[in-house]
Design an enzyme around this catalytic site. Structure first.
Site, PDB file in Angstrom:
ATOM      1  N   GLU A   1      78.948  44.042 -33.744  1.00 40.49           N
ATOM      2  CA  GLU A   1      79.540  42.956 -34.540  1.00 40.49           C
ATOM      3  C   GLU A   1      79.303  43.084 -36.049  1.00 40.49           C
ATOM      4  OE1 GLU A   1      79.377  39.310 -31.396  1.00 40.49           O
ATOM      5  OE2 GLU A   1      77.514  39.701 -32.460  1.00 40.49           O
TER       6      GLU A   1
HETATM    7  C1  TNX Z   1      76.536  38.882 -28.603  1.00 40.96           C
HETATM    8  S1  TNX Z   1      75.696  41.355 -27.276  1.00 40.96           S
HETATM    9  C2  TNX Z   1      75.603  39.542 -29.382  1.00 40.96           C
HETATM   10  C3  TNX Z   1      74.343  38.879 -29.743  1.00 40.96           C
HETATM   11  C4  TNX Z   1      74.326  37.452 -29.292  1.00 40.96           C
HETATM   12  C5  TNX Z   1      74.871  37.369 -27.898  1.00 40.96           C
HETATM   13  C6  TNX Z   1      74.798  35.996 -27.313  1.00 40.96           C
HETATM   14  C7  TNX Z   1      75.568  41.814 -28.692  1.00 40.96           C
HETATM   15  C8  TNX Z   1      75.380  43.225 -28.849  1.00 40.96           C
HETATM   16  N1  TNX Z   1      75.670  40.887 -29.682  1.00 40.96           N
HETATM   17  O1  TNX Z   1      74.126  38.973 -31.135  1.00 40.96           O
HETATM   18  O2  TNX Z   1      73.015  36.976 -29.345  1.00 40.96           O
HETATM   19  O3  TNX Z   1      76.213  37.781 -27.906  1.00 40.96           O
HETATM   20  O4  TNX Z   1      75.136  36.033 -25.962  1.00 40.96           O
END
Ligand code: TNX
Length: 538
Positions: free
Chosen positions: A350
């Site tokens: 992300e």
């Molecule tokens: C997605 S999974 C994210 C996390 C969040 C999570 C909450 C991932 C690699 N990134 O930063 O905490 O969802 O479920």
């Protein structure tokens, strides 16, 4: 639901179970089938009296184990643990014997001495070369008779996993007689704890490790940095811990681990046959680092701490050389603090603030810095868009259709860790309106945490690409160890079984009964858990 293995196994075993055992005792389990087959075929020269045939109750008592073992053959009788019992450890197995003694003290109150005497009632035997090669490095054999309990393995890891089986089989002071042979399906069986969104004390982290060890998990992934907190001291960058460590979700005081704290965690994990994989999440999810050192972002502007749960929109500046000095210092600190781990996780999820070209350039250099510290890089699935080192591993967390870049990387040889959000994410609520957790991946009841197969969950990926599984626990809503355990139990054991057990043991009704059998141990150990209505608790 991954119906195929379930249907195949039911068809293959149901007849045997029904013929010899009641279905409830059989539980649809392969182990019951093996026990039944073995008792039907006595060795030459052995005459079986009626009392030498294990009863359905004997089979059921040997069926309590999670994850389901490879084979189990009940025999008649039980071993009774008394204060007169002693524990023998072969040279090299003494640390596991010490752990076993501590576990037995915790469970039964009996303080049993260890001894060099091989006539001891409980024996831990290391057979590096002479054992059963099919059991591999982490497998073990457990043979219980009315007078002895013998664990045999090629390594102390195998013995330690066998010890977990013994803990689960113990009902009061009794162990069912019989033989279990066992080895894992996947080499990588991980859990992840996010200590960035909410900080967890060393004692809490150790308690979480101990609870996971009961289910033969062998990798502990520690998510050490995110927007809301930086939890690791980094030489030369004192504000990362002092400033970046001072925040958490909701505005609490946060915290960070010193090198000595991390050593304590790493040593504890090692005593439970687990390695600690540190994650420094980059180039996105760096709000806490940028709060401490604003010039790490391209705009260099100071901003306040991130205390909300939404992902921040900061990113490390990929075109600045000082970014890579920072990355190198952080990677070195993480590697130095976690001796014994072959891996280092560089995050990569992300990173909305960067376009693809800049993101890929960052990932490429970050991987090289990880490799320069003699670690195999792991990155979240998004990193599949970048040119990957041959050894870099991707962790798949998404749901639904996989990104084409992940499929292409796998086709070229990249190994994958499977942590699909809609099955393996312990932070997803098991039901609507649950007190804890999120639900962006939907609700994940225990049956859904159990009902998937790592080699078929991503269409288009070959089984040989799958290194293993992981159950991440993100902690946006998790403020205490009890909260963490309430989300993790009973789903962590479900995912651990997906990682350890052969597909032909897959069977939800049988599993749900075996889960219910675990509850008295959780009660005894003080592990909090969600009493899911899907599980037939006693
Ligand atoms: C997605 S999974 C994210 C996390 C969040 C999570 C909450 C991932 C690699 N990134 O930063 O905490 O969802 O479920």
């Amino acid at each position: 639901m991954t119906g195929r293995p379930h249907l195949l196994r039911t068809a293959a075993t149901i007849g045997v179970c029904a013929a010899i055992l009641t279905m409830s005792a059989c539980g649809g389990s392969t182990r019951a089938k093996i026990g039944a087959e073995t008792t039907a075929l006595p060795a030459a020269g052995v005459s079986l009296s009626a009392s030498a045939t294990p009863s359905p109750a004997d089979q059921a008592a040997l069926q309590r184990v999670v994850p389901a073992p490879t084979t189990a053959t009940a025999a008649t009788g039980t071993f009774t643990l008394t204060s007169a019992a002693t524990i023998h450890a072969d040279p090299g197995a003494e640390p596991v014997a010490t752990e076993l003694a501590a576990y037995l003290k915790q469970q039964t109150g009996l303080a049993l001495p260890t001894t060099a005497n091989t006539d001891a009632g409980i024996r831990l035997l290391l057979r590096p070369t002479g054992g059963d090669p099919a059991l591999g490095a982490e497998g073990y054999t457990l043979t219980t008779t009315p007078t002895s309990v013998t664990l045999t393995a090629a390594t102390d890891a195998g013995l330690f996993h066998g010890v977990q089986t013994v803990r689960q089989l113990l009902i009061g002071d009794k162990l069912q007689a019989g033989t279990i042979t066992d080895h894992p399906r996947f080499a990588y069986r991980g859990v992840m704890l996010d200590v960035a969104r909410h900080f967890f004390s060393v004692a809490d982290v150790k308690a979480y490790i101990d609870a996971a060890a009961l289910y033969k998990v062998n990798e502990f992934h520690l998510h050490l940095s995110d927007d809301q907190g930086w939890r690791l001291t980094v030489p030369g960058w004192p504000k990362l811990a002092a400033v970046g460590g001072s925040t958490q979700v909701g505005g609490g005081h946060g915290g960070y681990y010193t090198a000595a704290d991390l050593k304590e965690i790493v040593d504890y994990a090692a005593s439970r046959s687990m390695t600690v994989i540190p994650e420094i999440d980059m180039p996105g999810h760096v709000g806490a680092a940028v709060y401490a050192y604003p010039t790490l972002a391209c705009d260099g502007r100071r901003h306040g701490p991130v205390t909300s749960v939404s992902p921040g929109y900061d990113a490390l500046c990929p075109s600045s050389e000082s970014t890579y000095r920072f990355v190198d210092s952080a990677m070195k600190a993480a590697a130095d603090a976690t001796p014994g781990s072959p891996y280092l996780h560089l995050g990569g999820d992300e990173a909305q603030a960067l376009n693809l070209t800049r993101y890929n350039a960052f990932v490429q250099r970050a991987q090289n810095l990880v490799a320069a510290h003699d670690r195999t890089p792991i990155a979240w699935a998004e990193a599949g868009t970048a040119p990957l080192l041959p050894q870099t591993i991707l962790e798949y967390w998404n749901t639904g259709q996989p990104q084409p870049s992940v499929l292409q990387a796998a086709a070229k040889g990249t190994k994958l860790i499977m942590a699909p959000g809609d099955h393996a994410y312990l932070d997803q609520q098991p039901v609507a309106d649950f007190r804890l957790g999120l639900h962006w991946a939907g609700y994940v009841p225990v049956s859904k945490a159990y009902d998937w197969d790592p080699v078929t969950v991503l269409p288009g990926v070959s089984p040989s690409s799958v290194l293993g599984v992981e159950a991440p626990l993100w902690t946006e809503t998790v403020k205490s160890l009890a909260d963490a355990e309430t989300l993790a139990f009973p789903r962590l054991p479900a995912i651990a079984e997906i990682g350890w057990s052969a597909p032909n043991t897959h069977d939800w009704p049988g599993f749900s009964h075996r889960l219910a059998d675990q509850a008295p141990l959780w009660d005894k150990l003080g592990i909090a858990y969600y009493k899911s209505p899907e599980v037939p608790w006693g």
